[in-house]
Design an enzyme around this catalytic site. Sequence first.
Site, PDB file in Angstrom:
ATOM      1  N   LYS A  28       0.820  -1.210   0.000  1.00  0.00           N
ATOM      2  CA  LYS A  28       0.000   0.000   0.000  1.00  0.00           C
ATOM      3  C   LYS A  28       0.852   1.256   0.000  1.00  0.00           C
ATOM      4  O   LYS A  28       0.556   2.226  -0.712  1.00  0.00           O
ATOM      5  CB  LYS A  28      -0.942  -0.016   1.216  1.00  0.00           C
ATOM      6  CG  LYS A  28      -1.945   1.132   1.197  1.00  0.00           C
ATOM      7  CD  LYS A  28      -3.111   0.896   2.134  1.00  0.00           C
ATOM      8  CE  LYS A  28      -2.727   0.872   3.578  1.00  0.00           C
ATOM      9  NZ  LYS A  28      -3.895   1.015   4.464  1.00  0.00           N
ATOM     10  N   ARG A  33       2.502   6.051  -3.255  1.00  0.00           N
ATOM     11  CA  ARG A  33       3.583   6.917  -3.722  1.00  0.00           C
ATOM     12  C   ARG A  33       3.776   6.826  -5.227  1.00  0.00           C
ATOM     13  O   ARG A  33       4.120   7.817  -5.876  1.00  0.00           O
ATOM     14  CB  ARG A  33       4.876   6.582  -2.953  1.00  0.00           C
ATOM     15  CG  ARG A  33       4.817   7.045  -1.487  1.00  0.00           C
ATOM     16  CD  ARG A  33       5.872   6.339  -0.638  1.00  0.00           C
ATOM     17  NE  ARG A  33       5.927   6.841   0.727  1.00  0.00           N
ATOM     18  CZ  ARG A  33       5.109   6.476   1.706  1.00  0.00           C
ATOM     19  NH1 ARG A  33       4.122   5.597   1.452  1.00  0.00           N
ATOM     20  NH2 ARG A  33       5.241   6.969   2.918  1.00  0.00           N
ATOM     21  N   ASP A 327       1.781  -1.317  12.290  1.00  0.00           N
ATOM     22  CA  ASP A 327       0.514  -1.817  11.762  1.00  0.00           C
ATOM     23  C   ASP A 327       0.308  -3.304  12.044  1.00  0.00           C
ATOM     24  O   ASP A 327      -0.803  -3.815  11.861  1.00  0.00           O
ATOM     25  CB  ASP A 327       0.442  -1.586  10.253  1.00  0.00           C
ATOM     26  CG  ASP A 327       0.215  -0.131   9.897  1.00  0.00           C
ATOM     27  OD1 ASP A 327      -0.389   0.593  10.712  1.00  0.00           O
ATOM     28  OD2 ASP A 327       0.655   0.291   8.814  1.00  0.00           O
ATOM     29  N   ARG A 401      -7.565  -3.690   9.979  1.00  0.00           N
ATOM     30  CA  ARG A 401      -6.588  -4.602  10.583  1.00  0.00           C
ATOM     31  C   ARG A 401      -7.171  -5.314  11.805  1.00  0.00           C
ATOM     32  O   ARG A 401      -6.798  -6.463  12.093  1.00  0.00           O
ATOM     33  CB  ARG A 401      -5.310  -3.848  10.930  1.00  0.00           C
ATOM     34  CG  ARG A 401      -4.636  -3.275   9.696  1.00  0.00           C
ATOM     35  CD  ARG A 401      -3.203  -2.873   9.926  1.00  0.00           C
ATOM     36  NE  ARG A 401      -2.716  -2.075   8.802  1.00  0.00           N
ATOM     37  CZ  ARG A 401      -2.304  -2.576   7.644  1.00  0.00           C
ATOM     38  NH1 ARG A 401      -2.315  -3.882   7.460  1.00  0.00           N
ATOM     39  NH2 ARG A 401      -1.878  -1.775   6.675  1.00  0.00           N
TER      40      ARG A 401
END
Length: 451
Positions: A28, A33, A327, A401
Amino acid sequence: MSHSVSPSPLRSTASGPLKGAIRVPGDKSISHRALMFGALAVGRTTATGLLESEDVLATADAMRAVGAIIEKQQDGSYAIDGVGLGNLLEPESVIDFGNAGTGVRLTMGIFGTHDIAATFVGDASLSKRPMGRVLNPLREMGTSVIARSGDRLPASIRGAKQALPMTYRVPMASAQVKSAVLLAGLNAPGETTVIEPIPTRDHTEKMLAGFGADISVTINEAGERVIKLQGQPELKPQDIEVPGDPSSAGFPIVAALIVPGSDITVENVLLNEHRTGLITTLVEMGGDIQIVNKRVSGGEEIGDILVKASRLHGITVPADRAPSMIDEYPVLAVAAAFAQGDTFMPGLEELRVKESDRLAAVARGLEANNVPCVETEDTLTVTGGTNNIGGGTVTTHLDHRIAMSFLILGLAAHNPVTVDDGAVIATSFPNFINLFEEMGGTITKTGSEAA
């Protein structure tokens, strides 16, 4: 966007061994980017393996709103025809980032030093997250901001007509803040410097260099990373291959470790040193994990990860590892639930300001499924190896998540585990359920959703 989709409860139940070779969605961070830098370059950038999640597609829409032409090709790649740095058009309408914290914060950095006005909105989860950490340095560079109290979305910015380069010391370990300031510095004359006391993922620095920016990274006498960027370069288009997201890979890796008899290969995963903290930690806990077929693509190391079911034991996770796996703590907590003894995780204050108060959400989810844990302001201790795990319903708080982590818990638990909303999983891992079904996992819709 995830905030407009009806909740879709999901349930996972104990599965037979997970088997097979799989690929997880594209990374991701690199996908965001690639779209942004492609939009700022002059000419056509091609991105293969781009993550087609709601978060990333929101970034694509944002770049289209300022003039970039972004189209999916027949071979599945994306062609990005950039408008060039300094040539952004003013968006015609508000920009909706859904649940995409990375997307909105980095885009604020880009827009903040262009002479345009833009308004950003997001879903209920994103609207609670703090934006001041990005907006404050932008204000110092000349950006005007109107936002809800606490610098939360919706927020409107007016980019600086003549941006001021700056030297900025990042006050917390945040790749998003670092990246936003660097992206703002792209369209500021002179040199922008970011000082990073605690290293974080460095995709922005690597990709800026790949696109032709004049950027350097050194270590000062205090051991801090010092990143210097010369403003107003002409960015050159690139061909980018997006590797598998190591955060997404964490879910099948942990599942294979805790479901007896499992043996899987996760192919083509990004192995950036700032992104492999979870793998390091799981190996320290006794996980049978091997990395093979290492190679370099686009300046990033990638490889294939072999995982076999293992007897895990509790450890103390070094606090300084948190930035490289922030994360992944929810799914690490799930691994800890099946490890013998206590797993102590300090340095987790950043989890309080993720898509949810992720630390509290993990603790409540563990408690609901009979896993003993102790939560403090910035630590979590999980006592693993107990009997009768599972049987509870987990509140996801619109956090993808949390949803995925507790579905992993159910694959190895004594009793089924239910999450109140699986729709949010599309934020980062659209094929999550299908992938686990292919390996032999059991994840099903519940209630009216099962009809």
